[in-house]
Design an enzyme around this catalytic site. Structure first.
Site, PDB file in Angstrom:
ATOM      1  N   CYS A   1       0.812  -1.229   0.000  1.00  0.00           N
ATOM      2  CA  CYS A   1       0.000   0.000   0.000  1.00  0.00           C
ATOM      3  C   CYS A   1       0.842   1.274   0.000  1.00  0.00           C
ATOM      4  O   CYS A   1       0.541   2.192  -0.775  1.00  0.00           O
ATOM      5  CB  CYS A   1      -1.029  -0.004   1.116  1.00  0.00           C
ATOM      6  SG  CYS A   1      -0.709  -1.120   2.477  1.00  0.00           S
TER       7      CYS A   1
ATOM      8  N   ARG B   1       8.283 -11.312   4.145  1.00  0.00           N
ATOM      9  CA  ARG B   1       8.186 -11.230   5.606  1.00  0.00           C
ATOM     10  C   ARG B   1       9.059 -12.321   6.203  1.00  0.00           C
ATOM     11  O   ARG B   1       9.040 -13.452   5.756  1.00  0.00           O
ATOM     12  CB  ARG B   1       6.736 -11.386   6.080  1.00  0.00           C
ATOM     13  CG  ARG B   1       5.863 -10.217   5.662  1.00  0.00           C
ATOM     14  CD  ARG B   1       4.436 -10.349   6.149  1.00  0.00           C
ATOM     15  NE  ARG B   1       3.583  -9.424   5.408  1.00  0.00           N
ATOM     16  CZ  ARG B   1       2.256  -9.466   5.377  1.00  0.00           C
ATOM     17  NH1 ARG B   1       1.617 -10.391   6.074  1.00  0.00           N
ATOM     18  NH2 ARG B   1       1.573  -8.596   4.661  1.00  0.00           N
TER      19      ARG B   1
ATOM     20  N   HIS C   1      -5.638  -1.306  -4.574  1.00  0.00           N
ATOM     21  CA  HIS C   1      -5.964  -0.180  -3.707  1.00  0.00           C
ATOM     22  C   HIS C   1      -6.827   0.797  -4.464  1.00  0.00           C
ATOM     23  O   HIS C   1      -6.428   1.273  -5.522  1.00  0.00           O
ATOM     24  CB  HIS C   1      -4.683   0.508  -3.224  1.00  0.00           C
ATOM     25  CG  HIS C   1      -3.852  -0.392  -2.370  1.00  0.00           C
ATOM     26  ND1 HIS C   1      -2.775  -1.069  -2.863  1.00  0.00           N
ATOM     27  CD2 HIS C   1      -4.001  -0.787  -1.083  1.00  0.00           C
ATOM     28  CE1 HIS C   1      -2.268  -1.830  -1.902  1.00  0.00           C
ATOM     29  NE2 HIS C   1      -2.989  -1.681  -0.819  1.00  0.00           N
TER      30      HIS C   1
ATOM     31  N   LYS D   1     -14.101  -4.065   7.665  1.00  0.00           N
ATOM     32  CA  LYS D   1     -13.708  -4.870   6.503  1.00  0.00           C
ATOM     33  C   LYS D   1     -14.715  -5.976   6.244  1.00  0.00           C
ATOM     34  O   LYS D   1     -15.570  -6.278   7.090  1.00  0.00           O
ATOM     35  CB  LYS D   1     -12.321  -5.467   6.714  1.00  0.00           C
ATOM     36  CG  LYS D   1     -12.223  -6.381   7.931  1.00  0.00           C
ATOM     37  CD  LYS D   1     -10.838  -7.016   8.085  1.00  0.00           C
ATOM     38  CE  LYS D   1     -10.772  -7.734   9.424  1.00  0.00           C
ATOM     39  NZ  LYS D   1      -9.729  -8.732   9.524  1.00  0.00           N
TER      40      LYS D   1
ATOM     41  N   HIS E   1      -8.364  -1.489   0.516  1.00  0.00           N
ATOM     42  CA  HIS E   1      -7.404  -2.537   0.172  1.00  0.00           C
ATOM     43  C   HIS E   1      -8.190  -3.793  -0.193  1.00  0.00           C
ATOM     44  O   HIS E   1      -9.138  -4.149   0.503  1.00  0.00           O
ATOM     45  CB  HIS E   1      -6.523  -2.919   1.358  1.00  0.00           C
ATOM     46  CG  HIS E   1      -5.877  -1.777   2.082  1.00  0.00           C
ATOM     47  ND1 HIS E   1      -4.528  -1.527   1.995  1.00  0.00           N
ATOM     48  CD2 HIS E   1      -6.368  -0.832   2.922  1.00  0.00           C
ATOM     49  CE1 HIS E   1      -4.219  -0.479   2.758  1.00  0.00           C
ATOM     50  NE2 HIS E   1      -5.323  -0.043   3.344  1.00  0.00           N
TER      51      HIS E   1
END
Lengths: 612, 612
Positions: B298, B327, B349, B430, B476
């Site tokens: 993002c 990660r 996005h 969300k 998102h």
């Protein structure tokens, strides 16, 4: 005009410039004055004086006077001690420093000198005992030559710019002024070159990248790390698809690998040593693992090769990947898309048996030919072979076999090629692809590189028809090179006027007014074009038609249609065609369905010329 | 069967297991015994005894005896000092340690206890003064409950495995034995679960990944860093194209951004603090720049938003990118493709005005519906809203407006949804997408996440119709989540039997013999199929037809045709169709051209059922 002829002319101009400068400013201290691409420079230090472009006319006038006098260049030598005495007497401390260094440490210092500094030494055995000088009338300079016979033989020149430069490139040293000039044999050549520069400035991909909204940079992301907007991403992806399709035909298959690997992988491949400081180091905080952001992709692809046993029946095994690489270029060297820290190679690796080299390389050359003919750029090929020197790895017999196959394929494919011995990498011979752009500049765009060393380092093998383990040869090839760098070349080649198949926006529809019927017709055409897979944009803004047409021109959209009362009434449109697209009639009248279909056909075929 | 009912049953089984173990080994020292997904465990330390699966029968028999006796669970409390005395007297040092810690440091320690350890404390205000116990006949345990009324009410169970576990998860502590069991209300449910596990084992994507040659790992590249082979790359790319096409229709456009950024970007976004140790740190050796390998995309897309001024006419502005993220997961938690260090999000996005939330989110939900119906997985939706708690950022009015729009779209789209208050992220509500796979497992696969905070942190704005600067909302959305994780789910969902449009190999052609005519016919069919864009492989190896057919079955190729004398003679082929593809006639006879055309049609339409 070959380089051998130009070098003495340009070198002589450096002396003539120094002659002029010391006449104008007798207190001027001189550094070094070498030949560079397209011209020459001289590093000069005038206490209390900052030369500016306003002084160029004056300097050029003095230079022209020296040229008009046809002063002969006369060579001489001095012992190193006499030379030092000369420098002292002439009050030239930089020359004195060079000569002292040379005397003190002999060849050791000489080795450390830059190529420009080496230019001040006499050649050969005698370099430690005596040094060379050239004199034109009142001006004498420490110099090993070569020069033209007299100052009248230097062709056409022009001073271009002046910039600060640290003495011997070290920022702890005093800053000097570097005075640049360009020079060619004839006035016409100089004129053409200056015009090319002018044109190149207009086409600068950094300027066009902004105007056409192709890519942006962000201080928070970091320098040399371009972010591609919608339009730039279309360019990337269309070109990326094209380069892969060309190789897919000959059996290359796509793979996907991550951009990091443990340092072990790059130590094994040898890239750890080769790239050194240029590597971005990646640290795991959770474990003791140490990674690098990869500078190239081959070791990753090798890991797929080694993931299972391979037989001669699997060969040639051909992987490709438009893959992200990262190199930590010095901030000062970053430049738009042509020198970046993150780039994407349209990379491929073929693992082949020794007698398959010719076929695989030949397929790649053919693919390159097709690619650059679509891009409307001519290709030349350099076959970079080994010489008799040392340091080449791999058996001589393998080199001979490989080079013979390369030259055979060059002949069979009737390539415009030349052989250059000594230009091979230490790990194998290669074919370099040189493309010429619309304003005559030549770029090295791609390479087919044979590699005898990585198969050895990673112990690659396959079982041959006799059931024995044999080592394959690797062939590295990127047709575009890096997508970013290619785009920097291609944006300038086309001046942003992309062919239909590549244009981020292929059709713009402009509404004459805001009436419902007009907007409906715009919608209808837009939907039809989109449905045919075209990239279309409807400009329904409440602006004048003139302004909207200008906007479309600035965006270099290939086709623009204006929709008003007439178009609504009978569906007949009169496309405005971008000027570089050759058409029979620049403003044909045709039904919008026919128009959309024609553009759709063009778009698919990757042809360049319009058939409207 | 809801969780509220199963938890006391499973918790009671942990006590019953401890009852049995202490009866069999009276010297056993007990740690903690919590409820986990599908069952329960107990950490046990028996000096000198290593429990193995061979002991399970014996333990289960003792447990069944306790169950058959319908022993009531009786609750009681003790003061903390009495509890410590009890632990001492019972020679239960681990319980004693827990109680002492609790006494010494009060709530501070209680906060540090893991959820399992918390289970041993009495609830509420009194936790520091008194602790709870449960007793079933001779066995008493420190416990806050809840339990069933008596041991006869625990349903069906089975011991599954025993593994080492450090006391309180700290490797400096003694190692105990963790004894796991599963439990359900009925025998049928237990049976179904065990059968599902059996089936899941067969479908393990790591096993199938190897058998079908989809991806590999390399020690030199590093753990958690998959490399995708040709076939796996086809899956990645086809799925990647699909997820982007679904959003392209609603105006999302592709962008491209690099995988690194200066730490400043992630400090500005807040991710630097959020991801902490999980970030891979990247060091420049050439400059003092510090970068991270991005954990999400993002902030990069935000930088494209801020690269020029935006107006309400530009909104909703929708970017998407199948983008690499990294990660640094703990090595022990890595698992095939489902838990990796490098992954690719099918990220998007949207930057929207407040009243555009519903439309944009609705389009995304519709896209998800279409996607998962193609993948043959049912979707449920969780609307994760805020509760009355603290810590939510953004104005209450904006939350209300956004949540109302989300619930409206859920109703209008007739979603199978439920609202869960308190499940929102602190930065916005969300919609979570839950998919059920072929063996009944539920996976969270995608999210539409509203974000009120990043627009604030980065100071995003657009000029609204009144000419004023206004802050957009970010949405998102990833439809697949991560391509790697989705593949791990989908490979197991399909057991590697991919539908035609996705199958890395769609047709295999097997030659019956090595005769020229046969091989020519194989070539002809292969060329035709390739020309139609199909992924086809010709097996001309000198092996028996039976073995070649078995190889095609193992590779789970949807269509296999065998070419011999008959096929050469009249061009009629009899495709072998993979069993899961429902067909009218499993072995239809048809001309090879018709066969190829039929498969080509199926391949394009992304349908799942065969029309042969």
């Amino acid at each position: 005009m070959n380089k051998e002829e130009l070098t003495p002319m340009r070198h002589s101009l450096a002396h003539i410039m120094a002659t002029a400068v010391t006449k104008l400013w007798p207190e001027a201290k001189l550094g070094v004055g070498p030949v560079v691409e397209n011209g020459f420079y001289y590093d000069i230090d005038i206490p209390g004086v900052a030369i500016s472009e306003d002084d160029f006319k004056k300097i050029e006038k003095e230079m022209q006077a020296v040229i008009n006098q046809n002063q002969p260049f006369e060579q001489s030598t001095k012992s190193i001690d006499d030379a030092i005495a000369w420098a002292k007497e002439s009050e030239q401390p930089y020359k004195e420093e060079l000569l002292n260094d040379l005397k003190r440490a002999g060849t050791t210092v000489a080795k450390d000198l830059s190529p420009e500094e080496m230019g001040t030494l006499a050649e050969g055995e005698s370099q430690l005992d005596s040094v060379g000088f050239y004199t034109n009338r009142d001006f004498t300079d420490l110099c090993r030559g070569p020069h033209v016979e007299h100052t009248g033989q230097v062709g056409a020149f022009k001073l271009m710019r002046v910039a600060g430069a640290y003495w011997r490139g070290d920022e702890k040293n005093p800053q000097m002024q570097r005075l640049y000039g360009v020079a060619f044999k004839t006035k016409q050549e100089l004129h053409d070159y200056l015009q090319m520069l002018e044109e190149a400035k207009k086409r600068d991909h950094r300027k066009l990248g902004k105007e056409l909204d192709l890519f942006v940079f962000s201080d928070l992301v970091g320098s040399g790390l371009p972010l591609f907007t919608e339009k730039g991403t279309i360019l990337r992806e269309e070109i990326g698809k094209f380069t892969q399709e060309l190789r897919e035909r000959t059996g290359f298959t796509r793979v996907w690998t991550p951009v990091i690997a443990k340092t072990d992988l790059y130590k094994a491949s040898g890239h750890w040593d080769k790239f050194g400081d240029e590597l971005f180091l990646v640290k795991s905080q959770e474990t003791s693992d140490e990674f690098v952001l990869r500078p190239m992709n081959c070791p990753h692809h090798v890991q797929i090769y080694t993931s299972k046993p391979r037989s001669y029946r699997d060969l040639p095994l051909k992987f490709m990947e438009n893959a992200g690489d990262y190199r930590d270029e010095k901030t000062g060297e970053l430049h738009g898309l042509s020198r970046v820290r993150s780039f994407t190679q349209d990379d491929s690796h073929a693992f082949v048996a020794q007698d398959q080299i010719k076929q695989v390389a030949s397929d790649l050359v053919e693919a390159a030919h097709e690619m650059y003919s679509v891009f409307d750029m001519e290709l030349k090929f350099r076959l970079s072979f080994r010489d008799d020197g040392e340091g080449y790895l791999g058996e001589q017999a393998l080199w001979d076999k490989a080079q013979a196959q390369i030259e055979e394929l060059a002949k069979e494919n009737e390539l415009d090629y030349y052989v250059e011995e000594g230009e091979a990498a230490f790990y194998g011979p290669k074919i370099d692809f040189m493309a010429t752009d619309a304003i005559g500049r030549q770029w090295q765009v791609a390479t087919v590189q044979l590699d005898f060393v990585q198969p050895e380092r990673f112990g690659l093998e396959f079982i041959n028809e006799s059931g024995e383990a044999e080592q394959p040869v690797m062939i590295h090839c990127a047709l575009l090179g890096s997508i970013e760098r290619f785009l920097s070349v291609y944006i300038e080649h086309t001046a942003g006027k992309f062919p239909i198949w590549l244009a981020p926006e292929q059709i713009r529809i402009i509404s004459v007014n805001q009436e419902a019927e007009t907007l409906q017709m715009v919608d209808r055409i837009e939907a039809l074009a989109r449905n045919k897979g075209l990239r279309v944009y409807a400009d329904n803004d409440n602006e004048s038609v003139g302004k909207k047409i200008r906007n479309a021109e600035v965006a270099k959209v290939p086709y623009t249609i204006v929709v008003g009362e007439k178009e609504v009434a009978n569906g007949i449109v009169t496309p405005r065609v971008r000027r570089d697209i050759s058409v029979i009639d620049a403003h044909p009248e045709l039904h919008y369905e026919q128009f959309v279909q024609t553009v759709a056909n063009e778009s698919i075929s990757r042809i360049i010329k319009s058939s409207l």
